[in-house]
Design an enzyme around this catalytic site. Structure first.
Site, PDB file in Angstrom:
ATOM      1  N   GLU A  82      10.314  33.266 -14.491  1.00 42.47           N
ATOM      2  CA  GLU A  82      10.472  33.305 -13.018  1.00 42.47           C
ATOM      3  C   GLU A  82       9.250  33.150 -12.304  1.00 42.47           C
ATOM      4  O   GLU A  82       8.229  34.122 -12.709  1.00 42.47           O
ATOM      5  CB  GLU A  82      11.523  34.436 -12.522  1.00 42.47           C
ATOM      6  CG  GLU A  82      12.264  34.159 -11.369  1.00 42.47           C
ATOM      7  CD  GLU A  82      13.394  33.235 -11.883  1.00 42.47           C
ATOM      8  OE1 GLU A  82      13.354  31.823 -11.742  1.00 42.47           O
ATOM      9  OE2 GLU A  82      14.415  33.637 -12.269  1.00 42.47           O
TER      10      GLU A  82
ATOM     11  N   THR B 186       6.880  31.102 -12.719  1.00 43.76           N
ATOM     12  CA  THR B 186       6.096  30.719 -13.634  1.00 43.76           C
ATOM     13  C   THR B 186       5.740  29.338 -13.283  1.00 43.76           C
ATOM     14  O   THR B 186       4.636  28.621 -14.000  1.00 43.76           O
ATOM     15  CB  THR B 186       6.361  31.140 -15.153  1.00 43.76           C
ATOM     16  OG1 THR B 186       7.728  30.900 -15.234  1.00 43.76           O
ATOM     17  CG2 THR B 186       6.103  32.439 -15.483  1.00 43.76           C
TER      18      THR B 186
ATOM     19  N   ASP C 249      13.300  23.926 -10.129  1.00 39.07           N
ATOM     20  CA  ASP C 249      15.131  23.549  -9.783  1.00 39.07           C
ATOM     21  C   ASP C 249      15.187  22.215  -9.722  1.00 39.07           C
ATOM     22  O   ASP C 249      16.333  21.718 -10.200  1.00 39.07           O
ATOM     23  CB  ASP C 249      15.003  24.193  -8.236  1.00 39.07           C
ATOM     24  CG  ASP C 249      14.825  25.663  -8.084  1.00 39.07           C
ATOM     25  OD1 ASP C 249      14.519  26.390  -9.191  1.00 39.07           O
ATOM     26  OD2 ASP C 249      14.282  26.229  -7.146  1.00 39.07           O
TER      27      ASP C 249
HETATM   28  C1  GLA Z   1      12.403  28.955  -6.403  1.00 37.00           C
HETATM   29  C2  GLA Z   1      11.408  27.882  -6.562  1.00 37.00           C
HETATM   30  C3  GLA Z   1      11.129  27.330  -7.765  1.00 37.00           C
HETATM   31  C4  GLA Z   1      10.663  28.722  -8.640  1.00 37.00           C
HETATM   32  C5  GLA Z   1      11.534  29.907  -8.507  1.00 37.00           C
HETATM   33  C6  GLA Z   1      10.981  31.033  -9.169  1.00 37.00           C
HETATM   34  O1  GLA Z   1      13.671  28.782  -6.923  1.00 37.00           O
HETATM   35  O2  GLA Z   1      12.078  26.429  -5.804  1.00 37.00           O
HETATM   36  O3  GLA Z   1      10.330  26.439  -8.336  1.00 37.00           O
HETATM   37  O4  GLA Z   1       9.379  29.036  -8.559  1.00 37.00           O
HETATM   38  O5  GLA Z   1      11.881  30.112  -7.177  1.00 37.00           O
HETATM   39  O6  GLA Z   1      10.997  31.157 -10.368  1.00 37.00           O
END
Ligand code: GLA
Length: 382
Positions: A32, A34, A169
């Site tokens: 997370e 990262t 994501d």
């Molecule tokens: C959100 C962001 C991702 C990621 C997460 C944390 O979901 O959209 O890119 O950074 O937070 O891991």
């Protein structure tokens, strides 16, 4: 059924002849905060999705009906718009980012709906971006490959939703594969599919049903803190271009210079990268105890060093940790609300849910919502 509703509403509003697309939300087993530090993540696409019916109009007008909000927007794809409702900024952003990449999406009519709860940290916005990106790419034959599409969606989020997110994501929503997690190296964008075979264990999500308003501003602040850390460290270690190039030991000597909280942020990221790699090894060996240990470690770091948890998430993880049959639990996604992800023995599942419900209800006066998720394929035509 959502797909039927999307089809019927399209037919009623715009007539027959449309194509249907779907894009999933995602979970993240570990890794997370990262991604924007060029590190490792281990997400998977889930069976909660956005469904879209779409047809080209032959002109430059895009008309989109959001079933769940009962709202329609229309705009000229070649003009700038600054009065759009929040949800419409995602498809609009995708179109604009495509144009920046010298692609020429045309006008269309579209209807969409979905079952990814908004604000639960399951990336409903990435799913919305990717369903439009994949659909527009397909119906206009733009020939964009999947990776470029993920980048277009990420940039739509940066420039039209104001969150400087990493690639995780959108990548998971587009590249997802049934029954597999994706180990993604956010530096090289190389990835590997990992069969999710949890044996006598299951993953389930517990939704706090809160999303604190800090979420997106604090997200951008964390990103800046990490950038500041790497900038200072690279004065001493010029080869270090991101936190990915550093281990927890390597950054220790810079504790005083970085100061608090920048040092803790950087320390967390380097430790989390280690945990992702160890988790993948554990999954390969079927060592679920180890995987669970890594998940608890991740939560502790996110809560105490990265400071993106909240009392609701902390309570769910703390309670889970005290229960027999729970191997791991941690907050998932950007933080400040949303879901925890839990690794639990199948035989203990119902007792664990009851106990979590009980303690959450007692403390916060409402119940969490539990989701059993299936790991699904990424965005595409259906
Ligand atoms: C959100 C962001 C991702 C990621 C997460 C944390 O979901 O959209 O890119 O950074 O937070 O891991």
């Amino acid at each position: 059924m959502i797909i039927e509703r999307v089809k019927t509403d399209f037919s009623q509003k715009f007539g027959d002849h449309f194509r249907l697309f779907a894009a999933p939300g995602r979970l993240n087993i570990i890794g997370e905060h990262t991604d924007y530090n060029n590190g490792f993540v281990l997400p998977a696409a889930i069976d909660k999705k956005v469904y879209l019916a779409i047809r080209p109009t032959g002109d430059h007008m895009a008309t989109i009906y959001a079933i769940d909000l009962n709202e329609t927007v229309s705009f000229d794809v070649n003009k700038h718009q600054d009065q759009l409702p929040q949800w419409a900024k995602y498809p609009f952003g995708v179109i604009k980012e495509m144009q920046k990449a010298r692609l020429e999406p045309q006008g269309f009519t579209a209807v969409f709906s979905g079952d990814i709860p908004a604000g639960a940290g399951l990336s409903s916005s990435a799913a919305l971006e990717s369903v439009f990106a994949v659909a527009i790419n397909t119906i206009f034959g733009l020939g964009v490959d999947k990776l470029k599409m993920a980048h277009i969606c990420q940039m739509a989020e940066h420039h039209y939703a104001g969150v400087k997110c990493g690639i995780m994501d959108q990548f998971a929503s587009i590249f997802g594969k049934k029954d597999h997690a994706i180990r993604l190296d956010c530096q090289t964008l190389e990835f590997e599919y990992f069969p999710i075979n949890t044996g006598d264990h299951s993953l389930f999500l517990a939704d706090t049903r809160v999303k604190h308003s800090l979420a997106s501003s604090e997200y951008n602040i964390r990103r800046m803190e990490c950038e500041k850390g790497i900038q200072l460290i690279s004065n001493h270690l010029p080869h270090a271009r991101s936190l990915r190039d550093l281990s927890p030991e390597k950054i220790k000597p810079f504790k005083t210079e970085l100061g608090s909280p920048v040092f803790e942020r950087c320390e967390y990221v380097t430790e989390e990268n280690d945990r992702v790699l160890k988790s993948c090894e554990a999954m390969e060996k079927g060592d679920f105890r180890k995987l669970g240990e890594m998940m608890f470690g991740s939560h502790e770091g996110l809560s105490l060093k990265y400071n993106v948890s909240c009392p609701e998430l902390d309570l769910l993880v703390k309670t889970a940790k005290s229960l027999p049959g729970v191997l791991g639990s941690r907050m998932m996604g950007g933080g400040f609300g949303g879901c925890t992800i839990n690794l639990v023995e199948n035989s203990a599942m119902e007792d664990v849910k009851t106990a979590l419900d009980h303690s959450y209800l007692k403390q916060f006066g409402k119940s969490p919502v539990f989701y059993n998720v299936c790991i699904s394929d990424g965005a595409g035509e259906i």
